[in-house]
Design a protein around this motif. Sequence first.
Motif, mmCIF file in Angstrom:
data_model
loop_
_atom_site.group_PDB
_atom_site.id
_atom_site.type_symbol
_atom_site.label_atom_id
_atom_site.label_comp_id
_atom_site.label_asym_id
_atom_site.label_seq_id
_atom_site.Cartn_x
_atom_site.Cartn_y
_atom_site.Cartn_z
ATOM 1 N N MET A 1 0.917 -1.307 0.035
ATOM 2 C CA MET A 1 0.048 0.069 -0.101
ATOM 3 C C MET A 1 0.849 1.368 0.104
ATOM 4 S SD MET A 1 -2.781 1.337 2.869
ATOM 5 C CE MET A 1 -4.167 0.660 2.421
ATOM 6 N N ASP A 2 0.743 2.194 -0.790
ATOM 7 C CA ASP A 2 1.165 3.421 -0.884
ATOM 8 C C ASP A 2 0.726 4.268 0.141
ATOM 9 O OD1 ASP A 2 2.327 5.724 -1.387
ATOM 10 O OD2 ASP A 2 2.441 5.618 -3.607
ATOM 11 N N LEU A 3 1.332 4.772 1.298
ATOM 12 C CA LEU A 3 0.612 5.363 2.235
ATOM 13 C C LEU A 3 0.410 6.867 1.785
ATOM 14 C CD1 LEU A 3 2.480 4.235 5.362
ATOM 15 C CD2 LEU A 3 0.337 3.849 4.706
ATOM 16 N N PHE A 8 -4.071 0.417 -2.120
ATOM 17 C CA PHE A 8 -2.848 -0.659 -2.200
ATOM 18 C C PHE A 8 -2.704 -0.551 -3.658
ATOM 19 C CE2 PHE A 8 -5.546 -2.480 1.284
ATOM 20 C CZ PHE A 8 -4.442 -3.195 1.920
ATOM 21 N N TYR A 257 7.365 1.078 13.021
ATOM 22 C CA TYR A 257 8.078 1.988 12.080
ATOM 23 C C TYR A 257 7.847 3.681 12.242
ATOM 24 C CZ TYR A 257 9.363 -2.609 10.069
ATOM 25 O OH TYR A 257 9.999 -3.785 9.584
ATOM 26 N N LEU A 259 6.786 6.691 10.591
ATOM 27 C CA LEU A 259 6.107 7.415 9.535
ATOM 28 C C LEU A 259 6.585 8.748 9.115
ATOM 29 C CD1 LEU A 259 2.343 6.640 10.335
ATOM 30 C CD2 LEU A 259 3.653 5.697 8.533
ATOM 31 N N ASN A 260 6.856 9.579 10.058
ATOM 32 C CA ASN A 260 7.879 10.724 9.900
ATOM 33 C C ASN A 260 8.415 11.038 11.042
ATOM 34 O OD1 ASN A 260 6.051 11.923 11.447
ATOM 35 N ND2 ASN A 260 4.742 12.671 9.747
ATOM 36 N N LEU A 265 4.415 3.912 13.607
ATOM 37 C CA LEU A 265 3.290 3.092 13.479
ATOM 38 C C LEU A 265 3.490 1.811 14.068
ATOM 39 C CD1 LEU A 265 0.607 2.887 11.555
ATOM 40 C CD2 LEU A 265 2.066 1.722 9.986
ATOM 41 N N ASN A 274 -3.228 -1.043 13.064
ATOM 42 C CA ASN A 274 -1.920 -0.501 13.170
ATOM 43 C C ASN A 274 -2.276 1.005 13.895
ATOM 44 O OD1 ASN A 274 0.003 -2.544 11.561
ATOM 45 N ND2 ASN A 274 -1.909 -2.302 10.271
ATOM 46 N N TYR A 287 -5.297 5.007 13.348
ATOM 47 C CA TYR A 287 -5.109 3.851 13.333
ATOM 48 C C TYR A 287 -5.206 3.494 11.586
ATOM 49 C CZ TYR A 287 -7.215 3.893 17.966
ATOM 50 O OH TYR A 287 -7.354 4.403 19.186
ATOM 51 N N ILE A 288 -4.493 2.504 11.218
ATOM 52 C CA ILE A 288 -4.612 2.068 9.961
ATOM 53 C C ILE A 288 -5.134 0.630 9.915
ATOM 54 C CG2 ILE A 288 -3.431 1.507 7.597
ATOM 55 C CD1 ILE A 288 -1.387 3.598 8.412
ATOM 56 N N VAL A 290 -6.209 -2.774 7.787
ATOM 57 C CA VAL A 290 -5.860 -3.528 6.353
ATOM 58 C C VAL A 290 -6.616 -4.881 6.558
ATOM 59 C CG1 VAL A 290 -4.126 -2.261 5.543
ATOM 60 C CG2 VAL A 290 -3.764 -4.148 6.946
ATOM 61 N N LEU A 345 -0.412 12.717 8.674
ATOM 62 C CA LEU A 345 1.031 12.897 8.490
ATOM 63 C C LEU A 345 1.225 14.380 8.530
ATOM 64 C CD1 LEU A 345 1.540 10.339 5.783
ATOM 65 C CD2 LEU A 345 2.213 10.130 8.142
ATOM 66 N N GLN B 51 7.381 5.541 2.452
ATOM 67 C CA GLN B 51 6.128 5.405 2.681
ATOM 68 C C GLN B 51 5.405 4.447 2.316
ATOM 69 O OE1 GLN B 51 4.235 9.255 3.730
ATOM 70 N NE2 GLN B 51 5.199 9.305 5.439
ATOM 71 N N PHE B 53 4.058 0.924 2.528
ATOM 72 C CA PHE B 53 3.452 0.063 3.720
ATOM 73 C C PHE B 53 3.250 -1.599 3.325
ATOM 74 C CE2 PHE B 53 -0.597 -0.855 6.288
ATOM 75 C CZ PHE B 53 0.361 -1.455 7.519
#
Lengths: 727, 58
Positions: A1-3, A8, A257, A259-260, A265, A274, A287-288, A290, A345, B51, B53
């Motif tokens: 997935m491209d955040l 996805f 990890y 995120l910035n 996350l 997450n 939250y993410i 999936v 973000l 980024q 995921f």
Amino acid sequence: MDLSRSHFTMSYNFEISNPREILFTKNDSHLLLVESHRVRLIDWQNGSEVISKKYENEIQIVRSSNYTNHFGVANDSKIEIWDIENLKISKTLNVKKRITNISFSPFSTEIVISPTWNVLRNRIFIFDYQSGKEKYEIKGKYLASYDNVGQRMVFWQNNAVPGLTVGTPVFGHQSFDKKDYQSLTYFDGKQEKNSDVGFYLSTLHLKDKLIGAGGYRGFSVFDYKKGGKVFTTKKTKRDRSSSGFSAMRDYAANAHYLLNDDLALINAYGDNINQIYSATENKIVGYIFVDAGGDYAVVSRDGRFDGTPESSSKLFWSSRKSSKQTSLESTFSRGFTPGLLQILLAGNEVSKELVIDDAIENVPVVQLTKFNNQELPTSTLPRLESSQRVCSVEVNVLENNNNVSSIKLFQNNKLVGISEQQSKATFEVNLTNTFGDENYFYTVAISKDGIESKKKKMVIKYSGKTDEKPKLFLVSVGVNEYKNPKYNLNYAVADADAFKEEIKKGAESIFDNIFDLEVRNSGFTKTKISEVLNNVRLKANEQDLLIFYYAGHGVMSEGIERESEFFLVPHDVTQLYGRDEMLYENAISAKEIQDISKEINAQKQIFIIDACQSASALEAVAQRGIKEERAIAQLARSTGTFWITASGSKQFATEFESLGHGVFTYALLEGLAGKADGGNHDKKITVKELSAYVESRVPELSEEYKGKPQFPAGYSFGNDFPIVVYE
Amino acid sequence: MIRISLVLIFYSCITPLLVHAQEPVVDKTRLEYDEDMIESFQVGMCVSNDQKFGVFFT
């Protein structure tokens, strides 16, 4: 997935047994997939397996170095150091002990190895993985790892602070650069003698804080400067994950990890949620979620949501303190927010936190009490039968009625009644066999702060006269010429004409009669469209279909006097921005569309809004686009209808002469002509198939013609049904 | 004079305890999912520098 896009981008299927972990290697070049007895290195750009090695004994842990192109596999009391460039094992470290954890130092070639915990003799070993030799060992410590910035090593040790009971585990860290392993600095050992979340199995340095992720899906945060623990989730009430990683199985492995530079996350093994923690705000901000089928959701802590419609039904809020729960859908009206992850973000939005214990106190409780004046049983899903077409349904609010703003009734997922009564409402409904004999009803009450009650449902089997063959009401609106010529468009009329013809061609065999209601250019005024839709209201029955297609400008009002709303813009609106009163007077608002939709009996309704035409004439503002999408999604949900939309601010390039249409309508036409026919290829195109096709095709077309993919939005809250049959 | 010294001693003893007594923020609400409705459990995840995921499902 491209955040950055919340989509996805790729999906791979492998035959996998006992999956354990997924890791990016240095420079994100590859993915490491770890199973209980196999490690695979995958080139994630094309999905090819670069390395696949099977191990006889169970793998204990795999970690990747972020500094050099290596990863380590702990297996059978030794560690294989793999060289990713040469795709081979470069060194083997013989530890001669069963290993629980390994951690690569960020800025050197050291690796710290933690053998399995031993009540009497804990120790950690520092190896140089280039030479393969042990450099030194440190006694009394276990579960050690380097932080991600190369400053500290964090670990556990027992009885390290005088005064603590013998054997009490203490979490600590020490300066890494000094290598002075005797001078320990604790995060106030007194506080941390009993962890809230179990042993910290992995740690992450974030600003002045250290996150320790433990078992039980929880984590705690320590402040290096202030000292002491500043945040904790505590252990969740739910059981810890049923399986975990190797020696850490009992606690469930965690991953986290950055995120910035402010957000981390955090995830636990076996948990599809997450958590996003902000160091500045010292709280979970979102939250993410999936799921393997492509569902995802981004949810902020104040109840805003972005994601697939299906995901929202899988999620709920729960209290960590009590057993109280409420569905995510219940807070949906607080804010469907496309692009929510980007907002989180950016970290620039102050939001009011949803405290579920407080919110639930005020949520109304509703009950379906009577059907045709007959008391309904209080079972979860009462089932009745009626041969009478016109019936009455009574709803009562049992709790918190003084906090009710409205009561709604849905039939076959379409909104059929709204009442502003607070305690009791009676609705008149028409039974149908549009979707078979059974009519599915549900009611909700909405609180003044926008939280929905739990749905109360019933099924009424209709045994009366069969519906007549359905009719199609096809309203197509296309506006190229505006009274103010600076708003003129090029392709709106051509798009509306082509769409209408494609639908008529494919719909003849499904519908008894097609009412072609065409509105073009100067004919599109508020009076005219009200007249057209009123005509539909008078003629349409439950089994009929309304398709409303619109190609023209769409805008959000600025919302100075009233709340900002989405408007379709008729010919005679001469200023789109800065004159809300002109929109109120001459344009058609989302609220008016909701009212019209509710009044029209047709239970199948599709609204297709191609307002992306605006991009060629207007300056696009990103925030406006988010508000538009949100308004449309809420409209779809509040009416239980289908909406397929492309909004102006997405800067859709529409002037593709080679296509002869706007890219959005071009994709619609392709889909209707047969390309949207998925699954069993039954020669029918359903509304969900069309929506899915447009969602996948528009990014392809826009990338091909403009070099950058753009994304339309489909919102479906009704039942699926066919709209055309193609040859 | 004695009284002041006692107060200072008391203050110097109690201050660290007050610092330690500061409670961490405890998260009160959690987002969860209906385990019967999901297709697969997430058993791993990773985030790349740009980024991306990555998610590993059972």
